[in-house]
Design a protein around this motif. Structure first.
Motif, mmCIF file in Angstrom:
data_model
loop_
_atom_site.group_PDB
_atom_site.id
_atom_site.type_symbol
_atom_site.label_atom_id
_atom_site.label_comp_id
_atom_site.label_asym_id
_atom_site.label_seq_id
_atom_site.Cartn_x
_atom_site.Cartn_y
_atom_site.Cartn_z
ATOM 1 N N VAL A 54 46.333 32.753 6.155
ATOM 2 C CA VAL A 54 46.788 33.830 6.864
ATOM 3 C C VAL A 54 45.947 34.872 6.274
ATOM 4 O O VAL A 54 45.776 35.554 5.099
ATOM 5 C CB VAL A 54 47.901 33.760 6.531
ATOM 6 C CG1 VAL A 54 48.524 35.040 8.007
ATOM 7 C CG2 VAL A 54 48.969 32.674 6.602
ATOM 8 N N LEU A 55 45.305 35.123 7.819
ATOM 9 C CA LEU A 55 44.816 36.293 7.895
ATOM 10 C C LEU A 55 44.946 37.574 8.569
ATOM 11 O O LEU A 55 45.996 37.698 9.050
ATOM 12 C CB LEU A 55 43.231 36.046 9.163
ATOM 13 C CG LEU A 55 42.406 34.776 8.783
ATOM 14 C CD1 LEU A 55 41.551 34.634 9.918
ATOM 15 C CD2 LEU A 55 41.504 35.128 7.610
ATOM 16 N N PRO A 56 44.943 38.744 7.856
ATOM 17 C CA PRO A 56 44.889 40.678 8.210
ATOM 18 C C PRO A 56 45.403 40.530 9.328
ATOM 19 O O PRO A 56 44.428 39.401 10.562
ATOM 20 C CB PRO A 56 44.331 40.884 7.256
ATOM 21 C CG PRO A 56 43.794 40.405 5.867
ATOM 22 C CD PRO A 56 43.452 38.754 6.535
ATOM 23 N N PRO A 57 45.633 41.392 10.891
ATOM 24 C CA PRO A 57 45.746 41.830 11.491
ATOM 25 C C PRO A 57 44.259 41.747 12.144
ATOM 26 O O PRO A 57 43.408 42.270 11.337
ATOM 27 C CB PRO A 57 47.068 43.084 11.759
ATOM 28 C CG PRO A 57 47.910 42.252 10.788
ATOM 29 C CD PRO A 57 47.374 41.597 9.132
ATOM 30 N N ASP A 58 44.496 42.202 13.009
ATOM 31 C CA ASP A 58 42.644 42.447 13.619
ATOM 32 C C ASP A 58 40.952 41.206 13.361
ATOM 33 O O ASP A 58 40.325 42.276 13.332
ATOM 34 C CB ASP A 58 42.254 43.469 13.148
ATOM 35 C CG ASP A 58 43.311 44.162 14.538
ATOM 36 O OD1 ASP A 58 44.082 44.157 15.221
ATOM 37 O OD2 ASP A 58 43.987 45.413 13.939
ATOM 38 N N LYS A 549 53.737 48.033 13.502
ATOM 39 C CA LYS A 549 53.471 46.998 13.276
ATOM 40 C C LYS A 549 52.618 46.401 11.871
ATOM 41 O O LYS A 549 53.025 45.539 10.948
ATOM 42 C CB LYS A 549 52.421 45.802 14.677
ATOM 43 C CG LYS A 549 51.955 44.812 14.088
ATOM 44 C CD LYS A 549 51.341 44.166 15.817
ATOM 45 C CE LYS A 549 50.578 42.957 15.452
ATOM 46 N NZ LYS A 549 49.861 42.687 16.462
ATOM 47 N N GLU A 550 51.742 47.530 11.582
ATOM 48 C CA GLU A 550 50.935 46.604 10.402
ATOM 49 C C GLU A 550 52.082 46.719 9.177
ATOM 50 O O GLU A 550 51.723 46.283 8.395
ATOM 51 C CB GLU A 550 49.623 47.608 10.033
ATOM 52 C CG GLU A 550 48.673 47.255 11.351
ATOM 53 C CD GLU A 550 47.692 48.466 11.319
ATOM 54 O OE1 GLU A 550 47.641 49.164 10.503
ATOM 55 O OE2 GLU A 550 46.608 48.467 12.229
ATOM 56 N N GLU A 551 52.794 47.726 9.167
ATOM 57 C CA GLU A 551 53.502 48.349 8.097
ATOM 58 C C GLU A 551 54.711 46.974 8.058
ATOM 59 O O GLU A 551 54.847 46.424 7.100
ATOM 60 C CB GLU A 551 54.417 49.236 8.206
ATOM 61 C CG GLU A 551 52.963 51.078 7.621
ATOM 62 C CD GLU A 551 53.142 50.957 6.853
ATOM 63 O OE1 GLU A 551 53.681 50.586 6.078
ATOM 64 O OE2 GLU A 551 52.017 51.455 6.112
ATOM 65 N N ALA A 552 55.101 46.163 9.301
ATOM 66 C CA ALA A 552 55.612 45.397 9.541
ATOM 67 C C ALA A 552 55.476 43.371 8.710
ATOM 68 O O ALA A 552 55.563 43.012 7.943
ATOM 69 C CB ALA A 552 56.883 44.837 10.693
ATOM 70 N N VAL A 553 54.337 43.493 8.484
ATOM 71 C CA VAL A 553 53.363 42.923 8.432
ATOM 72 C C VAL A 553 52.859 42.722 6.507
ATOM 73 O O VAL A 553 52.035 41.545 5.973
ATOM 74 C CB VAL A 553 52.139 41.809 9.186
ATOM 75 C CG1 VAL A 553 53.195 41.652 10.371
ATOM 76 C CG2 VAL A 553 51.488 43.213 9.063
ATOM 77 N N LYS A 554 52.845 44.171 6.336
ATOM 78 C CA LYS A 554 51.767 44.530 5.177
ATOM 79 C C LYS A 554 52.473 43.727 3.847
ATOM 80 O O LYS A 554 50.954 43.028 3.105
ATOM 81 C CB LYS A 554 51.469 46.234 5.243
ATOM 82 C CG LYS A 554 52.375 47.066 4.356
ATOM 83 C CD LYS A 554 52.477 48.165 3.821
ATOM 84 C CE LYS A 554 53.946 47.926 3.001
ATOM 85 N NZ LYS A 554 53.652 49.936 2.980
ATOM 86 N N ASP A 555 53.107 43.072 4.001
ATOM 87 C CA ASP A 555 53.340 42.394 2.458
ATOM 88 C C ASP A 555 52.660 41.073 2.611
ATOM 89 O O ASP A 555 53.213 40.206 1.329
ATOM 90 C CB ASP A 555 55.268 41.969 2.720
ATOM 91 C CG ASP A 555 55.855 43.702 2.324
ATOM 92 O OD1 ASP A 555 54.993 44.524 1.972
ATOM 93 O OD2 ASP A 555 57.359 44.048 2.534
ATOM 94 N N LYS A 556 52.991 40.532 4.134
ATOM 95 C CA LYS A 556 52.493 39.195 3.833
ATOM 96 C C LYS A 556 50.624 39.177 3.200
ATOM 97 O O LYS A 556 50.281 38.193 2.503
ATOM 98 C CB LYS A 556 52.136 38.433 4.784
ATOM 99 C CG LYS A 556 53.260 38.641 5.418
ATOM 100 C CD LYS A 556 53.161 37.838 7.219
ATOM 101 C CE LYS A 556 54.515 37.260 8.164
ATOM 102 N NZ LYS A 556 54.725 37.507 9.340
ATOM 103 N N PHE A 557 50.121 40.441 2.686
ATOM 104 C CA PHE A 557 49.141 40.457 2.196
ATOM 105 C C PHE A 557 48.842 41.195 0.815
ATOM 106 O O PHE A 557 47.525 41.721 0.704
ATOM 107 C CB PHE A 557 48.083 40.325 3.213
ATOM 108 C CG PHE A 557 48.241 40.313 4.695
ATOM 109 C CD1 PHE A 557 47.473 38.868 4.586
ATOM 110 C CD2 PHE A 557 48.985 40.840 6.125
ATOM 111 C CE1 PHE A 557 47.842 38.577 6.095
ATOM 112 C CE2 PHE A 557 48.564 40.329 6.739
ATOM 113 C CZ PHE A 557 48.482 38.988 7.313
#
Length: 557
Positions: A54-58, A549-557
């Protein structure tokens, strides 16, 4: 004895595919063309070239080997289709999306091809629309403003994450092992020519627009060190090499690459160019005051002028950016056709899809047909064209799209038309900003996939109040690269001369209609209010939402 015709191969590396054409030097006639898509396309959610990480946003990454595979196939097919005798091909010219950045070893091998880096995102090619370095871009800008760096006005006083420097800084800070292993960071257009000639030569125009090379120098090491300790010598350590102007010869085709492409060794290889910028030569828009508008997934606007003008929000201002002796001003919209494609994919009902199919129309043509019969303003909507951020004039990729005025009676064609209008309004904002700051624009020459939507082209002329010319060339980018290639091969003395002989333009196909322009003026005023309210700091809700949004997904990375 009649002398045989001479030919140049033009190669256009786009976002999703590469297009090649064999062009007659005397008049620009395209004898044979071909195109090939990239195997992995754009990796923006998963690293599909590896194990699907999985890639980070952007993120927007590509596989360099895909470029080469498609390049070889398209050139060989174009030559075969042309029927041209190979010995009559005297040169090759290429362009590439920019800034698309590769980390390589000292022989030009991309680091993603090293087994230990196949799963590391920063080892892959960072596509022009890779925005993973947004934070780095903001920091580079802040320090440049604090230090009053002399080069900053050349980029409109702002700094986009689409440029090379934020992408390299991102690698430096996010994957130091990849950064340290890299012998070079190169834009893809220079990388291709490096492989073709065996010599690494940096293109002058691309260096000015995308690599911060202004007035014969890069940004100071002290500035870069202030941005991030240890980063100060990045240009010296990772990007050293000669810089040459457009229309010059980067070198000659090596025997190895000639055999690989199926053409003769020793032919001229011209300095590479930015994919959008070669269009100006292909559509006879090199002279001052003629704006080139490349309208596709995104939009790029370039125009030349005899004098430097400080214009806020430009993506770049470079001397010799299109032709010798002229300043070139570049701006753009990060999404244009992409916005319309997004809506087609996500906002159209099954009923509309069925009706379009019954009428034998694509959904784009079907919605355009329904939208075209409306009166201006009938839909009651106004939209902002920031679905992929704002490239110009605000240069802020944290901004997002918006549609205001929707009700329970709003139909898909209403939204579709409002989105088309928003793209035209965004273009007008760019044009007006240039004109206010002294850049003459008297004609627009359009190219790209959206030319086939005639209603949209008329809309653009009505909104901007400028006549719109078009081109009949089938592969505009590849033709433009061939024109620069012809100059490098010595067939023409100047780019202007080659453009007039080999380029293609049908003047003033669309002309502004005053009654429609007056009505669009009213909507444009509303667009400007929203543009400034959300874009210049009055309400930064879009940036706040992106942070959430970024805070919501940061744990994945």
């Amino acid at each position: 004895m009649v002398q045989p015709d001479k030919y140049i191969i033009g190669v256009d590396f786009g976002t999703l595919s590469v297009r090649s054409t064999v062009v007659r030097v005397s008049d620009g006639f395209e004898k044979g063309t071909a195109s090939e898509v990239y195997k992995h396309g754009v990796m923006d959610t998963h690293l599909t070239a590896s194990k699907g990480e999985v890639l980070p946003p952007d993120f927007a990454l590509q596989v360099p080997a895909d470029y080469l595979e498609a390049f070889q196939k398209s050139v060989r097919e174009a030559v075969s289709n042309s029927g041209v005798v190979v010995r009559h091909i005297i040169g090759i010219g290429i362009d590439f999306t920019s800034s698309t950045v590769l980390a390589t070893d000292d022989k030009g091998i991309p680091l993603c091809e090293y087994p230990e880096f196949t799963h590391r995102p920063h080892a892959y090619a960072k596509l022009w629309k890779h925005h993973g370095g947004n934070e780095q871009a903001h920091r580079l800008l802040k320090v440049a403003q604090e230090r009053n760096e002399s080069w900053l006005p050349r980029y409109g006083g702002l700094l986009s994450s689409e440029l090379l420097l934020p992408k390299v800084l991102e690698t430096f800070e996010k994957d130091r092992e990849v950064y340290d292993k890299a012998s070079f960071f190169v834009n893809a257009l220079d990388w291709i020519n490096w492989l073709l000639t065996g010599k690494l030569v940096y293109a002058g125009a691309d260096s000015g627009f995308k690599r911060h090379y202004q007035d014969d120098k890069y940004p100071d090491a002290e500035y870069l060190e202030a941005v991030s300790p240890g980063f100060g010598n990045v240009y010296k350590d990772k990007m050293s090499g000669p810089i040459q102007p457009l229309g010059s010869k980067a070198g000659e085709l090596t025997p190895k690459m000639a055999e690989w492409l199926g053409i003769n060794p020793g032919i001229s290889v011209s300095v590479g160019n930015i994919d959008a910028h070669v269009t100006a030569a292909a559509i006879q828009a090199v002279k001052p005051g003629i704006m080139t508008a490349i309208l596709g997934t995104s939009a790029c606007y370039i125009v030349s002028g005899p004098e430097f003008k400080e214009v806020p929000g430009m993506l770049g201002i470079t001397y010799g950016g299109i032709a010798d002796g002229l300043w070139c001003f570049e701006a753009g919209q990060s999404a244009f056709g992409d916005i319309l494609a997004w809506f087609i994919k996500n906002g159209v009902t099954e009923e509309y899809k069925k009706e379009a199919e019954e009428q034998g129309l694509s959904l784009h043509n079907y919605l355009t047909k329904k939208a075209a019969v409306q009166e201006i303003g009938q839909h009651g909507l106004i939209a902002l064209d920031w679905h992929n951020g704002n490239r110009s004039i605000l240069c802020d990729h944290n901004l997002s799209g918006m549609i205001l005025g929707q009700t329970l009676t709003t139909r898909p064609e209403d939204i579709y038309r409002a989105l088309m209008e928003s793209c035209a309004f965004g273009a007008r904002k760019i044009i007006e900003t240039m004109k206010v700051h002294g850049v003459e624009i008297k004609e627009i020459v359009a190219a790209g996939g959206l030319l086939k939507n005639k209603w949209l082209m008329q809309l653009l002329s009505d909104v901007t109040r400028i006549p719109l010319s078009i081109t009949e060339a089938t592969m505009v980018g590849a033709l433009g690269s061939a024109i620069y290639g012809a100059v490098a091969a010595g067939c023409y003395e100047t780019i202007e001369e080659a453009s007039e002989a080999m380029g293609s333009k049908v003047p003033n196909v669309y002309k502004p209609h005053e009654s429609r322009s007056l009505k669009y003026d009213q909507l444009y005023k509303e667009y400007l209010i929203l543009h400034d309210y959300f874009g210049t700091g009055e309400n930064q809700v879009m940036s706040r939402l992106k942070k959430i949004k970024e805070e919501a997904v940061k744990d994945k990375f």
